[in-house]
Design a protein around this motif. Structure first.
Motif, mmCIF file in Angstrom:
data_model
loop_
_atom_site.group_PDB
_atom_site.id
_atom_site.type_symbol
_atom_site.label_atom_id
_atom_site.label_comp_id
_atom_site.label_asym_id
_atom_site.label_seq_id
_atom_site.Cartn_x
_atom_site.Cartn_y
_atom_site.Cartn_z
ATOM 1 N N ASP A 6 35.167 54.329 -8.174
ATOM 2 C CA ASP A 6 33.916 55.016 -8.487
ATOM 3 C C ASP A 6 33.785 55.232 -9.989
ATOM 4 N N SER A 7 34.889 55.581 -10.645
ATOM 5 C CA SER A 7 34.856 55.801 -12.089
ATOM 6 C C SER A 7 34.499 54.519 -12.826
ATOM 7 N N ALA A 8 35.094 53.400 -12.395
ATOM 8 C CA ALA A 8 34.803 52.118 -13.026
ATOM 9 C C ALA A 8 33.335 51.730 -12.814
ATOM 10 N N ARG A 9 32.812 51.981 -11.604
ATOM 11 C CA ARG A 9 31.420 51.660 -11.325
ATOM 12 C C ARG A 9 30.491 52.509 -12.191
ATOM 13 N N ASP A 10 30.808 53.782 -12.353
ATOM 14 C CA ASP A 10 29.992 54.660 -13.190
ATOM 15 C C ASP A 10 30.015 54.201 -14.643
ATOM 16 N N ARG A 11 31.179 53.737 -15.116
ATOM 17 C CA ARG A 11 31.286 53.284 -16.502
ATOM 18 C C ARG A 11 30.433 52.041 -16.726
ATOM 19 N N ARG A 12 30.458 51.126 -15.782
ATOM 20 C CA ARG A 12 29.652 49.913 -15.911
ATOM 21 C C ARG A 12 28.168 50.257 -15.907
ATOM 22 N N THR A 13 27.761 51.179 -15.044
ATOM 23 C CA THR A 13 26.365 51.609 -15.007
ATOM 24 C C THR A 13 25.952 52.267 -16.315
ATOM 25 N N GLU A 14 26.856 53.075 -16.885
ATOM 26 C CA GLU A 14 26.559 53.747 -18.145
ATOM 27 C C GLU A 14 26.436 52.744 -19.291
ATOM 28 N N VAL A 15 27.283 51.713 -19.290
ATOM 29 C CA VAL A 15 27.182 50.667 -20.315
ATOM 30 C C VAL A 15 25.825 49.974 -20.224
ATOM 31 N N ARG A 16 25.426 49.641 -19.002
ATOM 32 C CA ARG A 16 24.142 48.956 -18.813
ATOM 33 C C ARG A 16 22.981 49.833 -19.277
ATOM 34 N N ARG A 17 23.044 51.133 -18.937
ATOM 35 C CA ARG A 17 21.976 52.044 -19.340
ATOM 36 C C ARG A 17 21.909 52.184 -20.861
ATOM 37 N N LEU A 18 23.078 52.250 -21.498
ATOM 38 C CA LEU A 18 23.124 52.424 -22.945
ATOM 39 C C LEU A 18 22.640 51.175 -23.677
ATOM 40 N N ILE A 19 23.044 50.012 -23.214
ATOM 41 C CA ILE A 19 22.573 48.758 -23.826
ATOM 42 C C ILE A 19 21.063 48.638 -23.699
ATOM 43 N N ASP A 20 20.518 49.024 -22.543
ATOM 44 C CA ASP A 20 19.071 48.970 -22.340
ATOM 45 C C ASP A 20 18.357 49.911 -23.304
ATOM 46 N N SER A 21 18.930 51.086 -23.514
ATOM 47 C CA SER A 21 18.347 52.041 -24.465
ATOM 48 C C SER A 21 18.384 51.490 -25.887
ATOM 49 N N MET A 22 19.468 50.823 -26.253
ATOM 50 C CA MET A 22 19.582 50.250 -27.596
ATOM 51 C C MET A 22 18.594 49.103 -27.781
ATOM 52 N N GLU A 23 18.350 48.346 -26.718
ATOM 53 C CA GLU A 23 17.430 47.211 -26.822
ATOM 54 C C GLU A 23 16.006 47.664 -27.117
ATOM 55 N N HIS A 24 15.609 48.808 -26.556
ATOM 56 C CA HIS A 24 14.225 49.258 -26.711
ATOM 57 C C HIS A 24 14.051 50.258 -27.849
ATOM 58 N N ALA A 25 15.125 50.573 -28.545
ATOM 59 C CA ALA A 25 15.020 51.507 -29.666
ATOM 60 C C ALA A 25 14.560 50.755 -30.921
ATOM 61 N N LYS A 26 13.658 51.377 -31.692
ATOM 62 C CA LYS A 26 13.233 50.755 -32.949
ATOM 63 C C LYS A 26 14.394 50.696 -33.939
ATOM 64 N N ILE A 27 15.131 51.770 -34.015
ATOM 65 C CA ILE A 27 16.330 51.830 -34.845
ATOM 66 C C ILE A 27 17.486 52.289 -33.967
ATOM 67 N N ILE A 28 18.524 51.491 -33.906
ATOM 68 C CA ILE A 28 19.698 51.871 -33.118
ATOM 69 C C ILE A 28 20.463 52.937 -33.907
ATOM 70 N N SER A 29 20.607 54.105 -33.316
ATOM 71 C CA SER A 29 21.181 55.242 -34.034
ATOM 72 C C SER A 29 22.704 55.202 -34.025
ATOM 73 N N ASP A 30 23.295 56.051 -34.900
ATOM 74 C CA ASP A 30 24.754 56.193 -34.906
ATOM 75 C C ASP A 30 25.248 56.715 -33.557
ATOM 76 N N GLY A 31 24.433 57.554 -32.914
ATOM 77 C CA GLY A 31 24.817 58.076 -31.598
ATOM 78 C C GLY A 31 24.975 56.973 -30.568
ATOM 79 N N HIS A 32 24.081 55.975 -30.607
ATOM 80 C CA HIS A 32 24.198 54.838 -29.693
ATOM 81 C C HIS A 32 25.529 54.114 -29.907
ATOM 82 N N PHE A 33 25.836 53.806 -31.179
ATOM 83 C CA PHE A 33 27.067 53.074 -31.474
ATOM 84 C C PHE A 33 28.302 53.888 -31.118
ATOM 85 N N SER A 34 28.254 55.193 -31.385
ATOM 86 C CA SER A 34 29.410 56.041 -31.063
ATOM 87 C C SER A 34 29.651 56.093 -29.563
#
Length: 240
Positions: A6-34
Motif C-alpha cells: 500500500d505504501s509503494a502504491r501511494d508513493r507511485r500515485t503521489e509521484v504521478r500527481r506531482l509530475i502532473d502538477s509540475m507539467e501544468h505549472a507556469k513556473i515549477i517552484s522549489d517546492g515541487h523539486f523538493s
C-alpha cells in the motif's frame, strides 16, 4: 507485507500527481523539486521500482516541453537543468536496485549468508563474519564490496575495523526473495542505545533483579563480609 504494498502504491500515485502538477505549472517552484526529490529518495531507499519508473517517465515527459523552444530564458534553462539532474538521479537509483543488478543470491552462498548474519546482528566486523561464514577476511571483503555496490548493506568504521549494517533496501530484498527463514523475527525490538538497526540484547539477570527505582542498576559487592553496626545504621563492609 500488505502495508508495504500500500505504501509503494501511494508513493507511485503521489509521484504521478506531482509530475502532473509540475507539467501544468507556469513556473515549477522549489517546492515541487523538493517534494519530488524526497519521493525519489524514499523510493530508492525502499527499493520501490514502480515509483522510480513512474518518476523517470514523468521527468522525461516534462523535459520534452523544453525541446521545441527556440530560445529559453534564464528561469527555463534552470528548470530544464534541474529536471535533467533528477533524471540522472532516478536513472542511477534504478541501476542500483537489486533487481536492476540481477542480485540473485544462492541461499547457501557467502553473499546470502553474509546478509542473513548482518540481519540477525548488525555491526558485525569482517573477522566476526569470517568466523560466522567459515571463510577468511579476504572473501568477506570481496563479498562485502559486491553487496555494498548493490546498496543492500552499508559499511562504517568502528575504530580500525569495518562494521556492517543492513540497509532498508537489503531488508526489503531479504523479505521478498524468500531468503529469510519462516520463523525469522522481522519485527524484533530495536535497542535504541545500541546504534541504528541493532537488535536489543536481553538484560543480564543480575542487573534485572537489582535495579533502583530510577532504572539504574545497583552494584552490590558480595565478596566482603559485613560487620554488625549500631541499631538504625545500615551494615557496612568490613575493612580489608
Amino acid at each position: 507485507m500488505s502495508a508495504m504494498t500500500d505504501s509503494a502504491r501511494d508513493r507511485r500515485t503521489e509521484v504521478r500527481r506531482l509530475i502532473d502538477s509540475m507539467e501544468h505549472a507556469k513556473i515549477i517552484s522549489d517546492g515541487h523539486f523538493s517534494a519530488l526529490g524526497m519521493l525519489i529518495t524514499d523510493a530508492s531507499l525502499s527499493a520501490d521500482e514502480p515509483a522510480l519508473v513512474e518518476c523517470q517517465d514523468g521527468l522525461q515527459w516534462l523535459h520534452r516541453h523544453y525541446l521545441d523552444v527556440n530560445a529559453l530564458d534564464g528561469a527555463q534553462r534552470e528548470q530544464r537543468g534541474r529536471i535533467l539532474g533528477l533524471i540522472d538521479v532516478v536513472h542511477w537509483a534504478l541501476k542500483r536496485l537489486p533487481s536492476g543488478l540481477q542480485l540473485a543470491l544462492q541461499p547457501d552462498g557467502h553473499a546470502a549468508r553474509f546478509m542473513l548474519a548482518v540481519f540477525r546482528r548488525q555491526g558485525l566486523s569482517n573477522q566476526q563474519l569470517a568466523a560466522e561464514l567459515g571463510t577468511d577476511e579476504t572473501e568477506i571483503s570481496r563479498v562485502g564490496r559486491k553487496l555494498l555496490s548493490a546498496g543492500v548493506v552499508w559499511r562504517r568504521k568502528e575504530w580500525r575495523q569495518n562494521a556492517w549494517d543492513l540497509t532498508p533496501r537489503g531488508r526489503h530484498y531479504l523479505e521478498t526473495s524468500g531468503l529469510l527463514p519462516a520463523d525469522a523475527d522481522i519485527d524484533a525490538d530495536i535497542d535504541a542505545d545500541a546504534g541504528p538497526g541493532r537488535r536489543a540484547e536481553p538484560a543480564r539477570a543480575a542487573e534485572t533483579a537489582s535495579r533502583s527505582p530510577d532504572g539504574v542498576p545497583r552494584h552490590t559487592d558480595t565478596s566482603r563480609p559485613t560487620r554488625p553496626t549500631r541499631s538504625g545504621e545500615p551494615p557496612r563492609p568490613a575493612q580489608g
